[in-house]
Scaffold this motif. Structure first.
Motif, PDB file in Angstrom:
ATOM      1  N   CYS A 152       0.818  -1.326  -0.213  1.00  0.00           N
ATOM      2  CA  CYS A 152      -0.265   0.092  -0.132  1.00  0.00           C
ATOM      3  C   CYS A 152       0.908   1.457  -0.229  1.00  0.00           C
ATOM      4  O   CYS A 152       1.725   1.109   0.643  1.00  0.00           O
ATOM      5  CB  CYS A 152      -0.623  -0.176   1.231  1.00  0.00           C
ATOM      6  SG  CYS A 152      -2.288   1.572   1.459  1.00  0.00           S
ATOM      7  N   LEU A 153       0.160   2.427  -0.659  1.00  0.00           N
ATOM      8  CA  LEU A 153       1.596   3.542  -0.953  1.00  0.00           C
ATOM      9  C   LEU A 153       0.586   4.614  -0.198  1.00  0.00           C
ATOM     10  O   LEU A 153       1.640   5.463   0.493  1.00  0.00           O
ATOM     11  CB  LEU A 153       1.369   3.943  -2.030  1.00  0.00           C
ATOM     12  CG  LEU A 153       0.938   3.301  -3.976  1.00  0.00           C
ATOM     13  CD1 LEU A 153       0.933   4.450  -4.918  1.00  0.00           C
ATOM     14  CD2 LEU A 153       2.745   3.100  -3.051  1.00  0.00           C
ATOM     15  N   ASP A 154      -0.193   3.944   1.095  1.00  0.00           N
ATOM     16  CA  ASP A 154      -0.648   5.238   1.127  1.00  0.00           C
ATOM     17  C   ASP A 154      -0.267   5.309   3.106  1.00  0.00           C
ATOM     18  O   ASP A 154      -1.048   5.830   3.949  1.00  0.00           O
ATOM     19  CB  ASP A 154      -2.058   6.177   1.276  1.00  0.00           C
ATOM     20  CG  ASP A 154      -2.366   6.683  -0.170  1.00  0.00           C
ATOM     21  OD1 ASP A 154      -1.056   6.922  -0.093  1.00  0.00           O
ATOM     22  OD2 ASP A 154      -3.221   6.738  -0.379  1.00  0.00           O
ATOM     23  N   CYS A 182      -4.596   0.880   2.994  1.00  0.00           N
ATOM     24  CA  CYS A 182      -5.811   1.435   2.985  1.00  0.00           C
ATOM     25  C   CYS A 182      -7.180   1.695   1.792  1.00  0.00           C
ATOM     26  O   CYS A 182      -7.561   1.786   2.166  1.00  0.00           O
ATOM     27  CB  CYS A 182      -5.150   3.221   2.207  1.00  0.00           C
ATOM     28  SG  CYS A 182      -4.753   3.288   0.732  1.00  0.00           S
ATOM     29  N   ASN A 183      -6.780   1.067   1.081  1.00  0.00           N
ATOM     30  CA  ASN A 183      -7.406   0.044  -0.266  1.00  0.00           C
ATOM     31  C   ASN A 183      -8.526   0.908  -0.945  1.00  0.00           C
ATOM     32  O   ASN A 183      -9.460   1.047  -1.775  1.00  0.00           O
ATOM     33  CB  ASN A 183      -9.297  -0.319   0.528  1.00  0.00           C
ATOM     34  CG  ASN A 183      -8.595  -1.947   1.511  1.00  0.00           C
ATOM     35  OD1 ASN A 183      -8.093  -3.003   1.128  1.00  0.00           O
ATOM     36  ND2 ASN A 183      -8.980  -2.124   3.039  1.00  0.00           N
ATOM     37  N   LYS A 184      -7.380   2.220  -1.110  1.00  0.00           N
ATOM     38  CA  LYS A 184      -7.992   2.836  -1.656  1.00  0.00           C
ATOM     39  C   LYS A 184      -6.896   3.913  -2.801  1.00  0.00           C
ATOM     40  O   LYS A 184      -6.817   3.551  -4.500  1.00  0.00           O
ATOM     41  CB  LYS A 184      -8.333   4.656  -1.077  1.00  0.00           C
ATOM     42  CG  LYS A 184      -9.794   4.201  -0.265  1.00  0.00           C
ATOM     43  CD  LYS A 184      -9.930   5.840   0.010  1.00  0.00           C
ATOM     44  CE  LYS A 184     -10.607   5.124   1.078  1.00  0.00           C
ATOM     45  NZ  LYS A 184     -10.657   6.121   2.558  1.00  0.00           N
ATOM     46  N   CYS A 185      -5.878   3.585  -2.587  1.00  0.00           N
ATOM     47  CA  CYS A 185      -4.643   3.873  -3.391  1.00  0.00           C
ATOM     48  C   CYS A 185      -4.685   3.197  -4.387  1.00  0.00           C
ATOM     49  O   CYS A 185      -5.497   2.243  -4.777  1.00  0.00           O
ATOM     50  CB  CYS A 185      -3.510   3.744  -2.759  1.00  0.00           C
ATOM     51  SG  CYS A 185      -2.596   2.052  -2.350  1.00  0.00           S
ATOM     52  N   CYS A 236      -3.766  -0.186  -4.011  1.00  0.00           N
ATOM     53  CA  CYS A 236      -4.105  -1.457  -2.844  1.00  0.00           C
ATOM     54  C   CYS A 236      -5.544  -1.547  -4.330  1.00  0.00           C
ATOM     55  O   CYS A 236      -6.617  -2.696  -4.305  1.00  0.00           O
ATOM     56  CB  CYS A 236      -5.303  -0.448  -1.889  1.00  0.00           C
ATOM     57  SG  CYS A 236      -3.923  -0.383  -0.524  1.00  0.00           S
TER      58      CYS A 236
HETATM   59 ZN   LIG Z   1      -3.136   1.555  -0.069  1.00  0.00          ZN
END
Ligand SMILES: [Zn+2]
Length: 498
Positions: free
Chosen positions: A63-65, A74-77, A80
């Motif tokens: 994950c990047l965030d 984060c499940n958003k970057c 993810c």
């Molecule tokens: Zn992420």
């Protein structure tokens, strides 16, 4: 279709994962402290979260965030999202059950592992499911890579059959043992899902799903998925029975109560009633045995034993655990398992009926009659008669029981024997095998048995053994037919001795 729910609600964070607390905690600590192993081994029954946690772990690492003190992705970057949509080139999932050749391991894993991850801040994760299916040469190739793992590469091996994984592989991995998911956790999870889906499912149906799935969350979610796909906002017992084989706990409870109270007529009536109502006898019997087993375990283990039933049934079960003697319970289970092994019965319910009859008639015998505690050496000599033979037949199970303190294996062999004949000298006991004869035909054994028989008959009697040439026929006839009550009961219910 049933898989849909499982995918739709696959947990996206560690917090959402059901069960496996110690494993989650360790993995999360490793993420935060950056102490990542090169290879992990996830061992445990199917449907307990092994691949779910593998994917989650891989996502969190990439994950990047994610902030440094956090373990949840984060499940958003971008990364993810790629992983969640199965489009990441850095997370490689291999089902060893379908790629067992050594070449596949070379192509998919060894060669690929040398290429650095696309996400240069992250790592490349190989998830090999059902790893025990790899061939020997594939394991060897994998082992070489595990011995000198390329940088930024992590292996997560998952298996349901650890004994098939070579020790050399196991010793290179950090091992986690996944447990079956407890009943309460499964129910909690199913409750969440029905809330999201906005449908009403009574708690006892959820408990039943959980019981049927035996600790496999995936199976539980699949079953619930099938119920949801009925497309009704309120699920009744009738609707649920379209998906879930219906159990008859109340009826089982009544039957067990009849057995506990020695009420043969009620018990047999109950079985007859169920058959007339068209229940699935196989499910009923499986459930009955499960129910009896749970009573027995609860009695032995006590309140810490988790009963896998809805609340009202749990109450009945606890009551039975208090009142049903353990001896009787284990004898009943033995009898039922023995009777139910009869595959071909003219009448479906007959083995169950016979089991109940045997249990209750034996019990009555024990209550009505006790072998006199006298010294058999004082008893008079007397010529044996046919009445003596009948008396020995009637008390055979008591006689077997009486031999137990003297010698357990004697009593075990006698379980498969029967009184065969009587002549002017002695009573002959019929045996199944020649080697039983060798074991029993000893003065010590014969003296002991003749002592017991003499005490019952009130006069001295000698005992002999013989292999019964017609064993099968006469043994079944003896076990099934020596009790008058058995015959009467079978007559009443239109059965036949098989
Ligand atoms: Zn992420």
């Amino acid at each position: 279709m049933p898989e849909v729910i499982y995918r739709k609600y696959r947990p996206k964070t560690f917090k959402e994962v059901v069960g496996q607390k110690p494993i989650k905690l360790t993995l999360q600590n490793e993420i935060v402290s950056k102490q990542i192993a090169h290879a992990y081994l996830f061992v445990g029954p199917r449907g307990t979260g092994k691949t779910t946690l593998a994917r989650l772990f891989a996502r969190s690492l990439n994950c990047l965030d994610r902030s440094v003190d956090q373990s949840e992705p984060c499940n958003k970057c971008e990364i993810c999202q790629l992983i969640l949509n199965n489009r990441s080139m850095d997370i490689i999932e291999i089902d060893a059950a379908s790629h067992t050749g050594v070449d596949n391991v070379r192509e998919n894993i060894i060669a690929n592992a040398q290429i650095p991850p696309f996400n240069n801040k992250g790592c490349k994760v190989f998830v090999i499911d059902e790893v025990h299916m790899l061939s020997k040469s594939a394991f060897n190739a994998l082992l070489k890579t595990l011995e000198e793992p390329p940088k930024h590469v992590i292996f997560i091996l998952a298996t349901t059959e650890i004994h098939k994984v070579p020790e050399t592989i196991i010793s290179r991995c950090q091992r986690f043992d996944f447990k079956k998911i407890p009943q309460q956790d499964i129910i909690k999870r199913l409750t969440e899902i029905i809330e999201w889906e906005k449908i009403e499912v009574p708690e006892h149906i959820l408990a039943e799903i959980s019981r049927k799935s035996e600790g496999c969350l995936r199976d539980a979610e699949s079953l619930l998925g099938q119920i949801i796909s009925l497309d009704q906002t309120k699920i009744t017992d009738e609707l649920a029975s379209l998906v879930l084989p219906r159990s008859n706990w109340q009826e089982i409870n009544n039957l067990v109560e009849g057995l506990r109270l020695n009420n043969l007529a009620t018990t047999l009536n109950q079985i007859n009633k169920l058959v007339e109502e068209g229940i699935d006898l196989k499910i009923f019997i499986d459930d009955l045995i499960d129910y009896l087993r749970q009573i027995m375990l609860y009695q032995i283990i006590g309140p810490s034993f988790n009963l896998d039933f809805a609340d009202d049934i749990v109450e009945n079960l606890k009551e039975h655990a208090q009142e049903f003697p353990l001896d009787d319970l284990s004898r009943l289970l033995n009898i039922l398992l023995d009777k139910l092994s009869i595959k071909e019965s003219i009448i479906d319910q007959l083995p169950l009926e016979l089991g109940c009859v045997e249990f209750l008639t034996d019990k009555k015998l024990d209550q009505d009659y006790q072998i006199p505690k006298i010294d058999s050496s004082d008893l008079p000599e007397h010529q044996p008669s046919n009445d003596d033979f009948k008396k020995v037949q009637d008390h055979w199970s008591l006689i077997i029981k009486e031999t137990k303190p003297f010698n357990h294996s004697l009593s075990a062999i006698l379980q498969t024997s029967h009184p065969l004949s009587i002549d002017q000298q002695k009573l002959i006991i019929g045996l199944e095998y020649g080697f039983h004869l060798e074991q029993l035909d000893k003065p010590k054994v014969k003296n002991h048995l003749s002592g017991i028989l003499s005490r019952i008959l009130g006069h001295k009697i000698n005992v002999g053994f013989q292999v019964d040439e017609d064993y099968k026929k006469s043994h079944q006839k003896f076990k099934g037919g020596h009790e008058k009550e058995v015959e009467e009961a079978i007559d009443t219910f239109g059965g036949e001795i098989v």
